[in-house]
Structure formats: C-alpha cells, structure tokens
Design an enzyme around this catalytic site. Structure first.
Site, PDB file in Angstrom:
ATOM      1  N   HIS A  67      -9.255 -47.948 -48.394  1.00  0.00           N
ATOM      2  CA  HIS A  67      -9.900 -46.640 -48.545  1.00  0.00           C
ATOM      3  C   HIS A  67     -11.376 -46.819 -48.901  1.00  0.00           C
ATOM      4  CE1 HIS A  67      -9.939 -42.375 -50.247  1.00  0.00           C
ATOM      5  NE2 HIS A  67     -11.013 -42.908 -50.795  1.00  0.00           N
ATOM      6  N   GLU A  68     -11.656 -47.661 -49.905  1.00  0.00           N
ATOM      7  CA  GLU A  68     -13.044 -47.881 -50.326  1.00  0.00           C
ATOM      8  C   GLU A  68     -13.845 -48.648 -49.273  1.00  0.00           C
ATOM      9  OE1 GLU A  68     -14.370 -46.477 -52.886  1.00  0.00           O
ATOM     10  OE2 GLU A  68     -12.448 -45.598 -53.479  1.00  0.00           O
ATOM     11  N   HIS A  71     -15.305 -46.342 -46.766  1.00  0.00           N
ATOM     12  CA  HIS A  71     -16.547 -45.731 -47.260  1.00  0.00           C
ATOM     13  C   HIS A  71     -17.734 -46.663 -47.020  1.00  0.00           C
ATOM     14  CE1 HIS A  71     -14.824 -42.222 -49.085  1.00  0.00           C
ATOM     15  NE2 HIS A  71     -14.120 -42.891 -49.981  1.00  0.00           N
ATOM     16  N   ASP A 178     -14.029 -37.716 -53.413  1.00  0.00           N
ATOM     17  CA  ASP A 178     -14.516 -37.642 -52.037  1.00  0.00           C
ATOM     18  C   ASP A 178     -14.676 -36.200 -51.583  1.00  0.00           C
ATOM     19  OD1 ASP A 178     -14.498 -40.403 -51.936  1.00  0.00           O
ATOM     20  OD2 ASP A 178     -12.502 -40.523 -51.055  1.00  0.00           O
TER      21      ASP A 178
END
Length: 404
Positions: A67-68, A71, A178
C-alpha cells in the site's frame, strides 16, 4: 515521526521497521491464534493455528507495505521524491521529501493506496475461491463455512476482507489519512489555495478522530456500537487510534504553517557566525576543558586546510574513556564530513529545519565551496519562529496559491 531499523531497499526506496511494529504484530498474531482461528477451526492443532496466525500477520504487514509502496511509486511518477517507507504500529508511512506541487499529483498519489488495498483484497479472495471452488454460504451461520477450509484457504479468505476494510478505512475523508489527502487535493483544485485546503482537511481529520475517540469510550462504557461491537480492549484501541489521528491532523497543518513561515528565509540570515572551530590534532581534553565546559556550543566544526573535515560533539567524546582524553586527538573520534548532513547559506530555512528533524540532530554546518561559514541550530530556527512566526503567518492569509 517514526525512524526505525533499515531492512533494505526496494525500487531505490529505503524500507524501515519501527519498534512499535512488534506490538501490532504480536497483538494480531495472538488474537488470531487464540480467538479467531480456534473458533473457526476447533480441530486444528496448536502448530497449525499459530503457524497460520503468524503467516496472516506477516502477510498483512506485507500488504501494508505494498500500500505504501504504491504511494511512493505514484509520487515518483509525479516528480515527488520519496526516499523511505516506515512500517509502525498504525500501519505505514511514505516519507515525502516535499509536498506535491499540484493538486492532481496529490490526488493520484493519495488515492492509489486505498485502490491498491482494495485490489489486493480482491486478489486474495479470488485466489481463495480458486482453491476452494464454489462455496454455499449460509448467512445464518457464516462461520461454519470456515471449518471446511484448509489453512491456505483460511489465510486468503482472512486477508481479502482485511485488505478491503483497510482500503475503505483509508478513504475516510480525514487528514492525514489517504481519504483526507484526497479531500485536500479536491479542495485545493477548487479553491486554488493549498494552505486553506490543508486547514479544511485537517479540521475534517480532527472531527473524524474525535468521533473515533467518542466511539471508543462508548464501547468502554458497555454500549454496543455497530460494526465495532463493545468491550474495554476494543474501545481503548479505537480511542487510541483517534487520539493519534487527531494529533497527526493538527501537526500536519502546523508543519505546513512553519514551512511557509520559513520558506523565504535563507539559512544565512539565521545561522551562527560567531562559533568555535577546532583542528583534528587537538587533544580531546583540551576540547573539553577549554571549549565544551566554557561555552554553550554543543558541536564544534573540525577544520583542516580551511575546509570542513568533520564535527565533534559530546556523543563523540563519550566514545572513549576519560583516561584517554589526553592521548586521543579529535581527528580519531570526530564524525567525518562525509557522514554529516550539511546545508548552504542560500538554502531555505524550512529545508534546514526538515533536515534537522530527519537526521535527528541539533545543528547543521553551513558550508560553501567546502568551507565552513556558520552553524544553523534548531534553537535558532525556533527562536525566529517565536519572535516572528505569528507576524509571518498573518501575511500568509492570502498567500501561497500553488500552480496546478
């Protein structure tokens, strides 16, 4: 901000594990091994139960990292440098070197994380369905469905919904989640004012955080809350998350104001030019007795041939015994220039403050063409903000509209 132990690099991005990650790993593993999996699979032995729980907790943290990473990669695609990712008790954090320069970049970088979690959840559920084949679900007794599943299928069917919940939770419009960054991007695009958009998104984040805190205390008092349930442990955890998010929302807006207040101030305006320099061949005892004990300077640039060779401070002195001070020269224990974070006279004070925080140091040597020009200290920056901050921030009321 979490620091952590570096475990490697992926796609040129450093990956760090904060010590607090062990808490969530233990809690997650324990709750699955003692509560969830034994209820689903009473016939499993301790080895299978704990092994599946450890695998589930590990893969969940891997999912948070992915997930990170999404980003970071999306930010890089939009020209935003992200050099490190830290996993800690509340999930993960991709450390931005600077704020996005356009609202569209902020939007895409923020929304890609929840989308990634939702996609991961769908993939886990799809893989689980491939292993088990079509399943007949009895909505009145859904847990009975899990009793027939293998450890691998159980693992996948647990990871799927958890990642989907993670994605949906991050879409809540509360900064700095987010969803809050998505909200800020949209408000920024509508208003054209980055600071105002950040303030609105921060307030939304504080509102959401207080809702979590109130819900957590309601659970502690015995109220049955839809989806969250009731109980002391769950309520405390929810209230703790709310407290953390509230602090993060407030701090994020304050950090923006500080950056804006310092952005037009060069380091040369705030640096100390009246400071003591030492040489590599000076004895440590001389440094301690004539300089450390007689001035409030905590770090001393080491100069050789009119160029910065390193820096010496109290932690360096502590590397050796007191009996060795008379025989040891500064050059043997100093931190060499190659390992020091530096700044220049023309660099912005905001960037210097960011570097101080990132490197967890109290001063930076100000160097120009290899020569030491001054020292910029954390207290110099804070002193300027205390004297001029309010006046400087007033002038930001209609300022700082950033380009699309």
């Amino acid at each position: 901000m979490p620091t952590g132990i570096r475990i490697g690099r992926i796609a040129g991005i450093g990956v760090y594990l904060d010590w607090s990650l062990s808490i969530i790993f233990f809690l997650l593993t324990f709750s699955l091994a003692v509560g969830v999996f034994p209820r689903w699979h009473p016939d499993w032995g301790p080895g299978v139960t704990w092994g599946t729980a450890i695998a589930a907790a590990t893969l969940f943290l891997v999912s948070v990292f992915i997930h990170e990473l999404s980003h970071a990669l999306m930010g890089r695609a939009h020209g935003i440098e992200i050099k490190r990712i830290t996993l800690f008790i509340f999930g993960g954090m991709a450390h931005l070197e600077q704020e996005p320069h356009a609202w569209r970049a902020e939007l895409w970088m923020a929304i890609v994380g929840p989308i990634t979690s939702l996609v991961l959840g769908a993939i886990f559920l799809f893989l689980g369905s491939l292993i088990t084949g079509p399943l007949e679900v009895d909505t009145a007794n859904a847990e009975q469905l899990f009793t027939a599943l293998s450890p691998l299928a159980t693992l996948l069917f647990w990871l799927g919904p958890v990642n989907i919940i993670l994605g949906l939770f991050n879409l809540v419009p509360g900064f700095p989640l987010d969803g809050g960054r998505v909200l800020r991007a949209l408000l920024w695009g509508i208003s054209g004012n980055f600071r105002q958009a950040t303030q609105w998104a921060s307030r939304a984040g504080q509102f959401f955080a207080w809702m979590l805190i109130i819900t957590g205390f309601a659970m502690i008092l015995g109220f049955q809350v839809p989806f969250f349930g009731t109980g002391l442990v769950g309520g405390l955890w929810l209230a703790f998350i709310g407290w953390f998010l509230n602090n993060a929302a407030v701090a994020s807006y304050q950090q923006l104001l500080v950056r804006e207040a310092l952005e037009d101030i060069p380091v040369s305006r705030l640096m100390q030019t009246d400071f003591i320099k030492v040489t590599p061949d000076m004895r440590v005892r001389t440094l301690v007795e004539e300089h450390l004990m007689r001035s409030d300077q905590r770090a001393f640039p080491v100069e050789e041939n009119n160029r910065l060779a390193g820096i010496i401070s109290i932690p360096d002195v502590r590397k050796i015994s007191r009996e060795s001070w008379s025989q040891t020269t500064i050059g043997k224990i100093m931190t060499p220039a190659s390992k020091i974070a530096l700044t220049s006279p023309n660099e912005g004070a905001a960037q210097a403050l960011f570097t101080l925080a990132q490197r967890n140091v109290n001063q930076l040597p100000v160097v120009e063409n290899g020569q030491i020009r001054g020292l910029i200290r954390r207290e110099d920056l804070l002193k300027w903000l205390s004297l001029h901050g309010k006046h400087a921030l007033k002038g930001l009321q209609d300022k700082h509209t950033l380009p699309e």
